[in-house]
Design a protein around this motif. Structure first.
Motif, PDB file in Angstrom:
ATOM      1  N   LYS A 171       0.822  -1.193   0.000  1.00  0.00           N
ATOM      2  CA  LYS A 171       0.000   0.000   0.000  1.00  0.00           C
ATOM      3  C   LYS A 171       0.869   1.261   0.000  1.00  0.00           C
ATOM      4  O   LYS A 171       0.515   2.270  -0.598  1.00  0.00           O
ATOM      5  CB  LYS A 171      -0.916   0.005   1.229  1.00  0.00           C
ATOM      6  CG  LYS A 171      -1.984   1.068   1.154  1.00  0.00           C
ATOM      7  CD  LYS A 171      -3.057   0.865   2.209  1.00  0.00           C
ATOM      8  CE  LYS A 171      -4.135   1.933   2.038  1.00  0.00           C
ATOM      9  NZ  LYS A 171      -5.209   1.809   3.039  1.00  0.00           N
ATOM     10  N   TYR A 210      -2.608   2.645 -13.734  1.00  0.00           N
ATOM     11  CA  TYR A 210      -2.749   4.083 -13.856  1.00  0.00           C
ATOM     12  C   TYR A 210      -1.773   4.746 -12.894  1.00  0.00           C
ATOM     13  O   TYR A 210      -1.471   4.207 -11.826  1.00  0.00           O
ATOM     14  CB  TYR A 210      -4.160   4.540 -13.456  1.00  0.00           C
ATOM     15  CG  TYR A 210      -5.239   4.226 -14.442  1.00  0.00           C
ATOM     16  CD1 TYR A 210      -5.913   3.007 -14.425  1.00  0.00           C
ATOM     17  CD2 TYR A 210      -5.623   5.171 -15.391  1.00  0.00           C
ATOM     18  CE1 TYR A 210      -6.915   2.730 -15.332  1.00  0.00           C
ATOM     19  CE2 TYR A 210      -6.642   4.910 -16.292  1.00  0.00           C
ATOM     20  CZ  TYR A 210      -7.279   3.697 -16.256  1.00  0.00           C
ATOM     21  OH  TYR A 210      -8.279   3.421 -17.149  1.00  0.00           O
ATOM     22  N   GLN A 250      -1.441   8.306 -10.686  1.00  0.00           N
ATOM     23  CA  GLN A 250      -2.112   9.521 -10.232  1.00  0.00           C
ATOM     24  C   GLN A 250      -1.068  10.435  -9.615  1.00  0.00           C
ATOM     25  O   GLN A 250      -0.448  10.094  -8.612  1.00  0.00           O
ATOM     26  CB  GLN A 250      -3.215   9.200  -9.207  1.00  0.00           C
ATOM     27  CG  GLN A 250      -4.036  10.417  -8.818  1.00  0.00           C
ATOM     28  CD  GLN A 250      -5.174  10.097  -7.870  1.00  0.00           C
ATOM     29  OE1 GLN A 250      -5.007   9.375  -6.892  1.00  0.00           O
ATOM     30  NE2 GLN A 250      -6.355  10.629  -8.150  1.00  0.00           N
ATOM     31  N   PHE A 307      -2.446   3.057  -9.388  1.00  0.00           N
ATOM     32  CA  PHE A 307      -3.676   2.279  -9.246  1.00  0.00           C
ATOM     33  C   PHE A 307      -3.724   1.185 -10.286  1.00  0.00           C
ATOM     34  O   PHE A 307      -3.485   1.417 -11.471  1.00  0.00           O
ATOM     35  CB  PHE A 307      -4.911   3.168  -9.429  1.00  0.00           C
ATOM     36  CG  PHE A 307      -5.203   4.067  -8.264  1.00  0.00           C
ATOM     37  CD1 PHE A 307      -4.805   5.392  -8.296  1.00  0.00           C
ATOM     38  CD2 PHE A 307      -5.871   3.590  -7.150  1.00  0.00           C
ATOM     39  CE1 PHE A 307      -5.066   6.233  -7.225  1.00  0.00           C
ATOM     40  CE2 PHE A 307      -6.133   4.429  -6.070  1.00  0.00           C
ATOM     41  CZ  PHE A 307      -5.726   5.748  -6.120  1.00  0.00           C
ATOM     42  N   GLU A 361     -16.806  -0.690 -17.672  1.00  0.00           N
ATOM     43  CA  GLU A 361     -16.611  -0.164 -16.333  1.00  0.00           C
ATOM     44  C   GLU A 361     -15.369  -0.788 -15.715  1.00  0.00           C
ATOM     45  O   GLU A 361     -15.154  -1.997 -15.830  1.00  0.00           O
ATOM     46  CB  GLU A 361     -17.830  -0.521 -15.489  1.00  0.00           C
ATOM     47  CG  GLU A 361     -17.687  -0.264 -14.007  1.00  0.00           C
ATOM     48  CD  GLU A 361     -18.865  -0.807 -13.234  1.00  0.00           C
ATOM     49  OE1 GLU A 361     -19.891  -1.127 -13.848  1.00  0.00           O
ATOM     50  OE2 GLU A 361     -18.746  -0.923 -12.000  1.00  0.00           O
ATOM     51  N   GLN A 362     -14.551   0.027 -15.088  1.00  0.00           N
ATOM     52  CA  GLN A 362     -13.316  -0.463 -14.485  1.00  0.00           C
ATOM     53  C   GLN A 362     -13.420  -0.451 -12.965  1.00  0.00           C
ATOM     54  O   GLN A 362     -13.991   0.459 -12.380  1.00  0.00           O
ATOM     55  CB  GLN A 362     -12.132   0.394 -14.936  1.00  0.00           C
ATOM     56  CG  GLN A 362     -11.871   0.263 -16.425  1.00  0.00           C
ATOM     57  CD  GLN A 362     -10.684   1.059 -16.894  1.00  0.00           C
ATOM     58  OE1 GLN A 362      -9.811   1.423 -16.111  1.00  0.00           O
ATOM     59  NE2 GLN A 362     -10.639   1.336 -18.190  1.00  0.00           N
ATOM     60  N   TYR A 363     -12.863  -1.479 -12.360  1.00  0.00           N
ATOM     61  CA  TYR A 363     -12.828  -1.612 -10.915  1.00  0.00           C
ATOM     62  C   TYR A 363     -11.397  -1.353 -10.460  1.00  0.00           C
ATOM     63  O   TYR A 363     -10.463  -1.980 -10.968  1.00  0.00           O
ATOM     64  CB  TYR A 363     -13.269  -3.020 -10.492  1.00  0.00           C
ATOM     65  CG  TYR A 363     -14.723  -3.298 -10.792  1.00  0.00           C
ATOM     66  CD1 TYR A 363     -15.156  -3.589 -12.083  1.00  0.00           C
ATOM     67  CD2 TYR A 363     -15.676  -3.271  -9.779  1.00  0.00           C
ATOM     68  CE1 TYR A 363     -16.483  -3.832 -12.359  1.00  0.00           C
ATOM     69  CE2 TYR A 363     -17.011  -3.523 -10.039  1.00  0.00           C
ATOM     70  CZ  TYR A 363     -17.407  -3.799 -11.340  1.00  0.00           C
ATOM     71  OH  TYR A 363     -18.729  -4.043 -11.613  1.00  0.00           O
ATOM     72  N   PHE A 364     -11.270  -0.440  -9.506  1.00  0.00           N
ATOM     73  CA  PHE A 364      -9.944  -0.006  -9.104  1.00  0.00           C
ATOM     74  C   PHE A 364      -9.492  -0.660  -7.800  1.00  0.00           C
ATOM     75  O   PHE A 364     -10.298  -0.952  -6.921  1.00  0.00           O
ATOM     76  CB  PHE A 364      -9.914   1.519  -8.936  1.00  0.00           C
ATOM     77  CG  PHE A 364      -9.878   2.238 -10.247  1.00  0.00           C
ATOM     78  CD1 PHE A 364     -11.028   2.406 -10.996  1.00  0.00           C
ATOM     79  CD2 PHE A 364      -8.677   2.737 -10.746  1.00  0.00           C
ATOM     80  CE1 PHE A 364     -10.998   3.059 -12.224  1.00  0.00           C
ATOM     81  CE2 PHE A 364      -8.638   3.396 -11.965  1.00  0.00           C
ATOM     82  CZ  PHE A 364      -9.796   3.554 -12.709  1.00  0.00           C
ATOM     83  N   GLY A 365      -8.178  -0.837  -7.713  1.00  0.00           N
ATOM     84  CA  GLY A 365      -7.577  -1.284  -6.473  1.00  0.00           C
ATOM     85  C   GLY A 365      -7.372  -0.109  -5.536  1.00  0.00           C
ATOM     86  O   GLY A 365      -7.654   1.039  -5.879  1.00  0.00           O
ATOM     87  N   PRO A 366      -6.853  -0.380  -4.317  1.00  0.00           N
ATOM     88  CA  PRO A 366      -6.714   0.666  -3.296  1.00  0.00           C
ATOM     89  C   PRO A 366      -5.562   1.628  -3.546  1.00  0.00           C
ATOM     90  O   PRO A 366      -5.457   2.644  -2.867  1.00  0.00           O
ATOM     91  CB  PRO A 366      -6.491  -0.133  -2.020  1.00  0.00           C
ATOM     92  CG  PRO A 366      -5.905  -1.417  -2.493  1.00  0.00           C
ATOM     93  CD  PRO A 366      -6.496  -1.703  -3.820  1.00  0.00           C
TER      94      PRO A 366
END
Lengths: 113, 112
Positions: free
Chosen positions: A9, A35, A37, A90, A101-106
């Motif tokens: 993390k 990705y 950020q 990410f 639709e995309q599902y993101f990790g933490p």
């Protein structure tokens, strides 16, 4: 029952080091993404894999190398880390290909000192 | 190349106020449109999406968005915001290659 998970993390390291970030999805999705950020919260795609095959490779330094051992995993290895690599990375996944639709990790907060 | 503009960079509201966040995109072909929310310290979550059909889309937590093709817009609305809506909101649109392009985000702060 985490959908998209990333490790670690948080990652603090020095310039010049090599590090890896791991991503796993248990949604049975075919496509995975990385990705970046930046500090201004701007999100930009780096890579995308569909069924272990690279389909998007944005203008990313070749110090960044994604690896997909199977369609549930997409890891990101970074060589010779630089200060400008500091960001939140990410991982995401989508059922089929791009446009879904995309599902993101933490997210993984990488700090290079 | 597709680009996405979110005109409001930082919005401050009191609870119960109405919200509208602007989103405009440049590519005029068939697009898929999304709004994602990022609560402080958390990952992005999908609020709502538009692929086709009714241009007024309802999402989670009372949010809705309207796709206006002639204006290349997909504005997000909520009639009455709550303190828990404090977050960063991202509009995203697919480009010609179906890649997802994100806007620069709007930071929403809601005060009790």
């Amino acid at each position: 029952d985490t959908a998209v998970s990333q490790t670690p993390k948080y990652l603090v390291t020095q310039m010049g080091n090599d590090k890896s970030i791991k991503c796993e999805q248990n949604l049975g999705h075919d496509t995975m993404y990385w990705y970046k950020q930046d500090s201004k919260k701007f999100l930009k795609i780096m890579f995308s894999y569909n069924n272990k095959e690279l389909i998007i490779n944005e203008t990313v330094p070749n110090r960044f190398s994604p690896k997909s051992p199977d369609k549930a995993h997409l890891n990101l290895h970074i060589n010779s880390l630089e200060l400008g690599d500091s960001a939140v990375y990410f991982c995401a996944s989508s059922q089929r290909s791009l446009g879904d639709e995309q599902y993101f990790g933490p997210g993984t907060r990488l700090t290079v000192t | 190349a597709q680009s996405v503009s979110q005109h409001n960079h930082h919005v401050i509201l009191s609870e119960a106020a109405s919200l509208e966040l602007g989103c405009n995109y440049s590519y005029g072909g068939t697009v898929n449109l999304f709004w994602y929310v990022q609560y402080p310290g958390q990952h992005l979550q999908l609020l709502l999406k538009y692929f086709s059909g009714d241009p007024l889309v309802k999402g989670i937590k009372g949010f809705e968005a309207e796709f206006i093709k002639s204006k290349f817009s997909f504005n997000l609305r909520k009639p009455s915001v709550q303190w828990s809506d404090t977050a960063e909101y991202f509009c995203a649109v697919t480009d010609l290659t179906d890649k997802l392009i994100f806007g620069t985000g709007t930071r929403l702060q809601v005060f009790p």
